[in-house]
Design a protein around this motif. Sequence first.
Motif, PDB file in Angstrom:
ATOM      1  N   UNK A 130       0.838  -1.207   0.000  1.00  0.00           N
ATOM      2  CA  UNK A 130       0.000   0.000   0.000  1.00  0.00           C
ATOM      3  C   UNK A 130       0.869   1.252   0.000  1.00  0.00           C
ATOM      4  N   UNK A 131       0.525   2.180  -0.880  1.00  0.00           N
ATOM      5  CA  UNK A 131       1.300   3.419  -1.015  1.00  0.00           C
ATOM      6  C   UNK A 131       0.324   4.589  -1.065  1.00  0.00           C
ATOM      7  N   UNK A 132       0.614   5.636  -0.291  1.00  0.00           N
ATOM      8  CA  UNK A 132      -0.264   6.804  -0.204  1.00  0.00           C
ATOM      9  C   UNK A 132       0.309   7.975  -0.995  1.00  0.00           C
ATOM     10  N   UNK A 133      -0.562   8.652  -1.733  1.00  0.00           N
ATOM     11  CA  UNK A 133      -0.190   9.812  -2.537  1.00  0.00           C
ATOM     12  C   UNK A 133      -1.139  10.964  -2.209  1.00  0.00           C
ATOM     13  N   UNK A 134      -0.722  12.163  -2.557  1.00  0.00           N
ATOM     14  CA  UNK A 134      -1.562  13.339  -2.344  1.00  0.00           C
ATOM     15  C   UNK A 134      -1.321  14.333  -3.470  1.00  0.00           C
ATOM     16  N   UNK A 135      -2.404  14.971  -3.917  1.00  0.00           N
ATOM     17  CA  UNK A 135      -2.302  16.011  -4.942  1.00  0.00           C
ATOM     18  C   UNK A 135      -1.980  17.323  -4.241  1.00  0.00           C
ATOM     19  N   UNK A 136      -0.821  17.881  -4.543  1.00  0.00           N
ATOM     20  CA  UNK A 136      -0.363  19.090  -3.876  1.00  0.00           C
ATOM     21  C   UNK A 136       0.466  19.919  -4.845  1.00  0.00           C
ATOM     22  N   UNK A 137       0.286  21.216  -4.833  1.00  0.00           N
ATOM     23  CA  UNK A 137       1.041  22.126  -5.703  1.00  0.00           C
ATOM     24  C   UNK A 137       0.928  21.746  -7.177  1.00  0.00           C
ATOM     25  N   UNK A 138      -0.246  21.272  -7.579  1.00  0.00           N
ATOM     26  CA  UNK A 138      -0.497  20.969  -8.983  1.00  0.00           C
ATOM     27  C   UNK A 138       0.069  19.655  -9.482  1.00  0.00           C
ATOM     28  N   UNK A 139       0.456  18.753  -8.575  1.00  0.00           N
ATOM     29  CA  UNK A 139       1.013  17.470  -9.001  1.00  0.00           C
ATOM     30  C   UNK A 139       0.714  16.394  -7.963  1.00  0.00           C
ATOM     31  N   UNK A 140       0.695  15.147  -8.414  1.00  0.00           N
ATOM     32  CA  UNK A 140       0.585  14.026  -7.496  1.00  0.00           C
ATOM     33  C   UNK A 140       1.951  13.776  -6.903  1.00  0.00           C
ATOM     34  N   UNK A 141       2.000  13.693  -5.565  1.00  0.00           N
ATOM     35  CA  UNK A 141       3.243  13.472  -4.831  1.00  0.00           C
ATOM     36  C   UNK A 141       3.028  12.327  -3.845  1.00  0.00           C
ATOM     37  N   UNK A 142       4.125  11.818  -3.334  1.00  0.00           N
ATOM     38  CA  UNK A 142       4.019  10.856  -2.248  1.00  0.00           C
ATOM     39  C   UNK A 142       3.506  11.579  -1.012  1.00  0.00           C
ATOM     40  N   UNK A 143       2.521  11.008  -0.366  1.00  0.00           N
ATOM     41  CA  UNK A 143       2.118  11.519   0.940  1.00  0.00           C
ATOM     42  C   UNK A 143       3.241  11.121   1.901  1.00  0.00           C
ATOM     43  N   UNK A 144       3.287  11.742   3.054  1.00  0.00           N
ATOM     44  CA  UNK A 144       4.339  11.414   4.010  1.00  0.00           C
ATOM     45  C   UNK A 144       4.330   9.915   4.319  1.00  0.00           C
ATOM     46  N   UNK A 145       3.154   9.325   4.486  1.00  0.00           N
ATOM     47  CA  UNK A 145       3.059   7.893   4.775  1.00  0.00           C
ATOM     48  C   UNK A 145       3.637   7.055   3.639  1.00  0.00           C
ATOM     49  N   UNK A 146       3.396   7.459   2.391  1.00  0.00           N
ATOM     50  CA  UNK A 146       3.953   6.743   1.238  1.00  0.00           C
ATOM     51  C   UNK A 146       5.468   6.847   1.202  1.00  0.00           C
ATOM     52  N   UNK A 147       5.980   8.056   1.465  1.00  0.00           N
ATOM     53  CA  UNK A 147       7.432   8.244   1.496  1.00  0.00           C
ATOM     54  C   UNK A 147       8.041   7.387   2.602  1.00  0.00           C
ATOM     55  N   UNK A 148       7.389   7.344   3.758  1.00  0.00           N
ATOM     56  CA  UNK A 148       7.912   6.553   4.877  1.00  0.00           C
ATOM     57  C   UNK A 148       7.905   5.060   4.561  1.00  0.00           C
ATOM     58  N   UNK A 149       6.958   4.605   3.749  1.00  0.00           N
ATOM     59  CA  UNK A 149       6.947   3.205   3.324  1.00  0.00           C
ATOM     60  C   UNK A 149       8.200   2.899   2.525  1.00  0.00           C
ATOM     61  N   UNK A 150       8.506   3.743   1.540  1.00  0.00           N
ATOM     62  CA  UNK A 150       9.697   3.536   0.703  1.00  0.00           C
ATOM     63  C   UNK A 150      10.961   3.704   1.545  1.00  0.00           C
ATOM     64  N   UNK A 151      11.008   4.729   2.365  1.00  0.00           N
ATOM     65  CA  UNK A 151      12.186   4.972   3.193  1.00  0.00           C
ATOM     66  C   UNK A 151      12.426   3.803   4.153  1.00  0.00           C
ATOM     67  N   UNK A 152      11.381   3.239   4.685  1.00  0.00           N
ATOM     68  CA  UNK A 152      11.512   2.088   5.578  1.00  0.00           C
ATOM     69  C   UNK A 152      12.119   0.887   4.863  1.00  0.00           C
ATOM     70  N   UNK A 153      11.706   0.672   3.617  1.00  0.00           N
ATOM     71  CA  UNK A 153      12.264  -0.433   2.826  1.00  0.00           C
ATOM     72  C   UNK A 153      13.755  -0.209   2.571  1.00  0.00           C
ATOM     73  N   UNK A 154      14.164   1.050   2.505  1.00  0.00           N
ATOM     74  CA  UNK A 154      15.566   1.388   2.222  1.00  0.00           C
ATOM     75  C   UNK A 154      16.368   1.577   3.512  1.00  0.00           C
ATOM     76  N   UNK A 155      15.820   1.125   4.621  1.00  0.00           N
ATOM     77  CA  UNK A 155      16.473   1.216   5.926  1.00  0.00           C
ATOM     78  C   UNK A 155      16.790   2.662   6.327  1.00  0.00           C
ATOM     79  N   UNK A 156      15.845   3.536   5.995  1.00  0.00           N
ATOM     80  CA  UNK A 156      15.935   4.954   6.373  1.00  0.00           C
ATOM     81  C   UNK A 156      14.602   5.353   7.000  1.00  0.00           C
ATOM     82  N   UNK A 157      14.122   4.522   7.900  1.00  0.00           N
ATOM     83  CA  UNK A 157      12.770   4.633   8.451  1.00  0.00           C
ATOM     84  C   UNK A 157      12.480   6.001   9.070  1.00  0.00           C
ATOM     85  N   UNK A 158      11.250   6.420   8.919  1.00  0.00           N
ATOM     86  CA  UNK A 158      10.754   7.655   9.544  1.00  0.00           C
ATOM     87  C   UNK A 158      10.557   7.389  11.031  1.00  0.00           C
ATOM     88  N   UNK A 159      10.735   8.443  11.810  1.00  0.00           N
ATOM     89  CA  UNK A 159      10.531   8.297  13.258  1.00  0.00           C
ATOM     90  C   UNK A 159       9.458   9.224  13.740  1.00  0.00           C
TER      91      UNK A 159
END
Length: 159
Positions: A130-159
Amino acid sequence: MRNVTRTLRVSVATVAALAAVTATVTACGSDDKGSSSSTTTVSAAAAAPAPTAEALQSVLTAFADPAKPAADKAKLVVDGDKRLGNIETMNQGLAHYQVTFAVGEIKQDGTKADAKVAVTSPHGTMPDVPMAFQYSDGAWKLADAGACTVLGMARAACQ
């Protein structure tokens, strides 16, 4: 008791004023004298175009590209500046590591969208992440939760 009465009067006056404004806006819905009045509602969904799998996949691919500077990647995330340190850690970890994404089912709710994403790495494929996105500033971007999913997989987890 006096303060309660005064607060109640202010609240009733506020509700009455809002009702009057709403009635005025509704009555202005049509200039055609022959038709009944109508209202137009602009919803958040109308302001955000439907996200395509290609557009969301492009965001993910750019976000995981180790050659892309962290500052550029932060722009792909809603409020991404707060994740700069995590993104830099991810870039170091992905320097010699290839990750690809395939966006599947997308469900949009106004300016937010959730997608099921297959993530492929040298270790195999994880389907339906599951990946979360948000429309912001005229474009679809990763929502913070979506970014944290990818970052967690790359061993750069959000805290």
